[in-house]
Motif scaffolding. Sequence first.
Motif, PDB file in Angstrom:
ATOM      1  N   GLN A  30       0.842  -1.196   0.000  1.00 22.61           N
ATOM      2  CA  GLN A  30       0.000   0.000   0.000  1.00 22.61           C
ATOM      3  C   GLN A  30       0.879   1.248   0.000  1.00 22.61           C
ATOM      4  O   GLN A  30       1.671   1.459   0.923  1.00 22.61           O
ATOM      5  CB  GLN A  30      -0.904   0.005   1.241  1.00 22.61           C
ATOM      6  CG  GLN A  30      -1.902  -1.146   1.263  1.00 22.61           C
ATOM      7  CD  GLN A  30      -2.878  -1.074   0.104  1.00 22.61           C
ATOM      8  OE1 GLN A  30      -3.342  -0.012  -0.276  1.00 22.61           O
ATOM      9  NE2 GLN A  30      -3.181  -2.235  -0.480  1.00 22.61           N
ATOM     10  N   VAL A  31       0.730   2.059  -1.033  1.00 21.61           N
ATOM     11  CA  VAL A  31       1.517   3.290  -1.168  1.00 21.61           C
ATOM     12  C   VAL A  31       0.602   4.484  -0.905  1.00 21.61           C
ATOM     13  O   VAL A  31      -0.505   4.540  -1.418  1.00 21.61           O
ATOM     14  CB  VAL A  31       2.106   3.418  -2.598  1.00 21.61           C
ATOM     15  CG1 VAL A  31       2.874   4.728  -2.757  1.00 21.61           C
ATOM     16  CG2 VAL A  31       3.009   2.223  -2.908  1.00 21.61           C
ATOM     17  N   MET A  32       1.084   5.419  -0.095  1.00 23.03           N
ATOM     18  CA  MET A  32       0.287   6.623   0.156  1.00 23.03           C
ATOM     19  C   MET A  32       1.144   7.850  -0.133  1.00 23.03           C
ATOM     20  O   MET A  32       2.343   7.849   0.124  1.00 23.03           O
ATOM     21  CB  MET A  32      -0.164   6.653   1.619  1.00 23.03           C
ATOM     22  CG  MET A  32      -0.841   7.955   1.995  1.00 23.03           C
ATOM     23  SD  MET A  32      -1.418   7.953   3.700  1.00 23.03           S
ATOM     24  CE  MET A  32      -1.670   9.717   3.949  1.00 23.03           C
ATOM     25  N   VAL A  33       0.516   8.878  -0.671  1.00 24.84           N
ATOM     26  CA  VAL A  33       1.244  10.124  -0.918  1.00 24.84           C
ATOM     27  C   VAL A  33       0.586  11.228  -0.099  1.00 24.84           C
ATOM     28  O   VAL A  33      -0.633  11.281   0.017  1.00 24.84           O
ATOM     29  CB  VAL A  33       1.274  10.472  -2.429  1.00 24.84           C
ATOM     30  CG1 VAL A  33      -0.109  10.680  -2.993  1.00 24.84           C
ATOM     31  CG2 VAL A  33       2.126  11.700  -2.696  1.00 24.84           C
ATOM     32  N   THR A  34       1.395  12.067   0.534  1.00 27.78           N
ATOM     33  CA  THR A  34       0.841  13.158   1.336  1.00 27.78           C
ATOM     34  C   THR A  34       1.697  14.403   1.197  1.00 27.78           C
ATOM     35  O   THR A  34       2.922  14.351   1.275  1.00 27.78           O
ATOM     36  CB  THR A  34       0.709  12.757   2.825  1.00 27.78           C
ATOM     37  OG1 THR A  34       0.200  13.872   3.550  1.00 27.78           O
ATOM     38  CG2 THR A  34       2.046  12.343   3.426  1.00 27.78           C
ATOM     39  N   THR A  35       1.053  15.534   0.928  1.00 29.13           N
ATOM     40  CA  THR A  35       1.800  16.787   0.782  1.00 29.13           C
ATOM     41  C   THR A  35       0.979  17.907   1.394  1.00 29.13           C
ATOM     42  O   THR A  35      -0.224  17.756   1.601  1.00 29.13           O
ATOM     43  CB  THR A  35       2.016  17.141  -0.708  1.00 29.13           C
ATOM     44  OG1 THR A  35       0.739  17.394  -1.300  1.00 29.13           O
ATOM     45  CG2 THR A  35       2.706  16.036  -1.470  1.00 29.13           C
ATOM     46  N   GLY A  36       1.636  19.011   1.665  1.00 30.32           N
ATOM     47  CA  GLY A  36       0.905  20.178   2.148  1.00 30.32           C
ATOM     48  C   GLY A  36      -0.073  20.633   1.074  1.00 30.32           C
ATOM     49  O   GLY A  36       0.000  20.189  -0.073  1.00 30.32           O
ATOM     50  N   GLY A  37      -0.989  21.501   1.454  1.00 25.47           N
ATOM     51  CA  GLY A  37      -1.912  22.048   0.462  1.00 25.47           C
ATOM     52  C   GLY A  37      -3.056  21.120   0.104  1.00 25.47           C
ATOM     53  O   GLY A  37      -3.844  21.403  -0.781  1.00 25.47           O
ATOM     54  N   THR A  38      -3.113  19.958   0.778  1.00 27.14           N
ATOM     55  CA  THR A  38      -4.247  19.043   0.550  1.00 27.14           C
ATOM     56  C   THR A  38      -4.925  18.808   1.897  1.00 27.14           C
ATOM     57  O   THR A  38      -4.380  19.152   2.941  1.00 27.14           O
ATOM     58  CB  THR A  38      -3.761  17.690  -0.020  1.00 27.14           C
ATOM     59  OG1 THR A  38      -2.809  17.134   0.887  1.00 27.14           O
ATOM     60  CG2 THR A  38      -3.111  17.868  -1.376  1.00 27.14           C
ATOM     61  N   SER A  39      -6.079  18.166   1.873  1.00 27.44           N
ATOM     62  CA  SER A  39      -6.868  17.993   3.089  1.00 27.44           C
ATOM     63  C   SER A  39      -6.178  17.084   4.116  1.00 27.44           C
ATOM     64  O   SER A  39      -5.858  15.929   3.833  1.00 27.44           O
ATOM     65  CB  SER A  39      -8.231  17.408   2.739  1.00 27.44           C
ATOM     66  OG  SER A  39      -8.791  16.771   3.858  1.00 27.44           O
ATOM     67  N   LEU A  40      -5.968  17.635   5.301  1.00 25.06           N
ATOM     68  CA  LEU A  40      -5.348  16.871   6.380  1.00 25.06           C
ATOM     69  C   LEU A  40      -6.276  15.740   6.813  1.00 25.06           C
ATOM     70  O   LEU A  40      -5.839  14.632   7.131  1.00 25.06           O
ATOM     71  CB  LEU A  40      -5.057  17.818   7.556  1.00 25.06           C
ATOM     72  CG  LEU A  40      -4.112  17.315   8.648  1.00 25.06           C
ATOM     73  CD1 LEU A  40      -2.737  17.034   8.089  1.00 25.06           C
ATOM     74  CD2 LEU A  40      -3.995  18.322   9.778  1.00 25.06           C
ATOM     75  N   LYS A  41      -7.567  16.033   6.808  1.00 22.49           N
ATOM     76  CA  LYS A  41      -8.561  15.050   7.256  1.00 22.49           C
ATOM     77  C   LYS A  41      -8.504  13.780   6.394  1.00 22.49           C
ATOM     78  O   LYS A  41      -8.522  12.665   6.909  1.00 22.49           O
ATOM     79  CB  LYS A  41      -9.963  15.662   7.203  1.00 22.49           C
ATOM     80  CG  LYS A  41     -10.999  14.856   7.985  1.00 22.49           C
ATOM     81  CD  LYS A  41     -12.296  15.615   8.178  1.00 22.49           C
ATOM     82  CE  LYS A  41     -13.290  15.132   7.140  1.00 22.49           C
ATOM     83  NZ  LYS A  41     -14.103  16.112   6.517  1.00 22.49           N
ATOM     84  N   ASP A  42      -8.394  13.971   5.069  1.00 24.39           N
ATOM     85  CA  ASP A  42      -8.318  12.812   4.167  1.00 24.39           C
ATOM     86  C   ASP A  42      -7.093  11.955   4.489  1.00 24.39           C
ATOM     87  O   ASP A  42      -7.162  10.730   4.492  1.00 24.39           O
ATOM     88  CB  ASP A  42      -8.229  13.274   2.699  1.00 24.39           C
ATOM     89  CG  ASP A  42      -9.525  13.931   2.233  1.00 24.39           C
ATOM     90  OD1 ASP A  42     -10.508  13.893   3.002  1.00 24.39           O
ATOM     91  OD2 ASP A  42      -9.543  14.505   1.124  1.00 24.39           O
ATOM     92  N   ASP A  43      -5.966  12.637   4.766  1.00 22.84           N
ATOM     93  CA  ASP A  43      -4.740  11.903   5.099  1.00 22.84           C
ATOM     94  C   ASP A  43      -4.909  11.116   6.390  1.00 22.84           C
ATOM     95  O   ASP A  43      -4.450   9.977   6.508  1.00 22.84           O
ATOM     96  CB  ASP A  43      -3.559  12.876   5.256  1.00 22.84           C
ATOM     97  CG  ASP A  43      -3.057  13.375   3.906  1.00 22.84           C
ATOM     98  OD1 ASP A  43      -3.557  12.888   2.876  1.00 22.84           O
ATOM     99  OD2 ASP A  43      -2.176  14.242   3.889  1.00 22.84           O
ATOM    100  N   ILE A  44      -5.560  11.734   7.367  1.00 24.71           N
ATOM    101  CA  ILE A  44      -5.760  11.065   8.662  1.00 24.71           C
ATOM    102  C   ILE A  44      -6.632   9.824   8.468  1.00 24.71           C
ATOM    103  O   ILE A  44      -6.307   8.738   8.968  1.00 24.71           O
ATOM    104  CB  ILE A  44      -6.367  12.055   9.694  1.00 24.71           C
ATOM    105  CG1 ILE A  44      -5.332  13.152  10.014  1.00 24.71           C
ATOM    106  CG2 ILE A  44      -6.794  11.333  10.960  1.00 24.71           C
ATOM    107  CD1 ILE A  44      -5.861  14.324  10.826  1.00 24.71           C
ATOM    108  N   GLN A  86      -2.895  24.529  -5.870  1.00 23.33           N
ATOM    109  CA  GLN A  86      -2.244  23.243  -6.004  1.00 23.33           C
ATOM    110  C   GLN A  86      -3.028  22.211  -6.819  1.00 23.33           C
ATOM    111  O   GLN A  86      -2.482  21.558  -7.692  1.00 23.33           O
ATOM    112  CB  GLN A  86      -1.934  22.679  -4.614  1.00 23.33           C
ATOM    113  CG  GLN A  86      -1.068  21.450  -4.666  1.00 23.33           C
ATOM    114  CD  GLN A  86       0.191  21.676  -5.462  1.00 23.33           C
ATOM    115  OE1 GLN A  86       0.848  22.703  -5.315  1.00 23.33           O
ATOM    116  NE2 GLN A  86       0.551  20.762  -6.337  1.00 23.33           N
ATOM    117  N   ASP A  87      -4.311  22.074  -6.549  1.00 22.21           N
ATOM    118  CA  ASP A  87      -5.011  21.012  -7.288  1.00 22.21           C
ATOM    119  C   ASP A  87      -5.150  21.358  -8.771  1.00 22.21           C
ATOM    120  O   ASP A  87      -5.201  20.476  -9.621  1.00 22.21           O
ATOM    121  CB  ASP A  87      -6.354  20.606  -6.650  1.00 22.21           C
ATOM    122  CG  ASP A  87      -7.205  21.805  -6.297  1.00 22.21           C
ATOM    123  OD1 ASP A  87      -6.650  22.916  -6.273  1.00 22.21           O
ATOM    124  OD2 ASP A  87      -8.408  21.640  -6.055  1.00 22.21           O
TER     125      ASP A  87
END
Length: 362
Positions: free
Chosen positions: A86-100, A261-262
Amino acid sequence: MGIYEKGFENPSPIQEESIPIALTGSDILARAKNGTGKTAAFCIPALEKIDQDKNVIQVVILVPTRELALQTSQVCKELGKHLKIQVMVTTGGTSLKDDIMRLYQPVHLLVGTPGRILDLAKKGICVLNDCSMLVMDEADKLLSPEFQPSIEQLIHFVPANRQILLFSATFPVTVKEFKDKYLQKPYVVNLMDELTLKGITQYYAFVEERQKVHCLNTLFSKLQINQSIIFCNSVNRVELLAKKITELGYSCFYIHAKMLQDHRNRVFHDFRNGACRNLVCTDLFTRGIDIQAVNVVINFDFPKNAETYLHRVGRSGRFGHLGLAVNLITYDDRFNLFRIEQELGTEIKQIPPQIDQAVYCR
């Protein structure tokens, strides 16, 4: 199977040197430019070492920009297509909630920018106790003042016996200090002679500022462009030029740092998928962006220094690919042109009336 399906037959020099060493668990300090295949040089050993039955983060790949994070995670997914990783990508400028929410599901390999990963680690959501490999791509950029504090804090969240792989095109003092402090007897790979200007034919056209658009129009009509990236030196000029190109009747996207960003991600994604032939952008776009179909790079505005030139032009002739670079040079650029040729040990020739397609079309 993942490697084979991605079309890799033989390893590039950086892959040949790095992969076996990475698999032994040693720290690596690799000096290699863009276009030498370095993404796969760390993604392959990373995927190989992950135990897919353990639902914990085992590898973290840090990169300086969102575009590079998306691209790197894509490479990991493609190479690991036949694994249950399972690969996940996380960067600033996107929803923190989705990452959590995503981190409540299994993640084996995390790709992202330092600030965001640190944020998630501090919140206790991103648990790195079992992270045995930390990869830093574009390390010179990651150890600049903007990112270094985050990186140093992040290292305290990973186990003491972790393996660190450092990939960097240039080695400023900060990289050396970091190496001395955090790497254990690193294996050094230096492939700086693998200049990515190999396979690229470089020309200049001497023009006045007001002739540039006309000159570009001529290039469009004469060249066999598969896809092109056109660089300007400011956000304002990017937008103006994109408008001009569209008015001339050519398909054109643009991308710059002041865009949301998006929106940037969407443009990047669509261009990469061939939705459009020409992309106008600022230097935001120069690090590690790999689009195989790009065979022409045009410096509408000539860059100020050799490193920027290399990063821009290094786009078009990636590992084993042919490319063409055309520089529009004004009277004021002439010294820079000469200096960059000297520094890179390369020759930028005056553009001929006809350019042989064999030099940039496969």
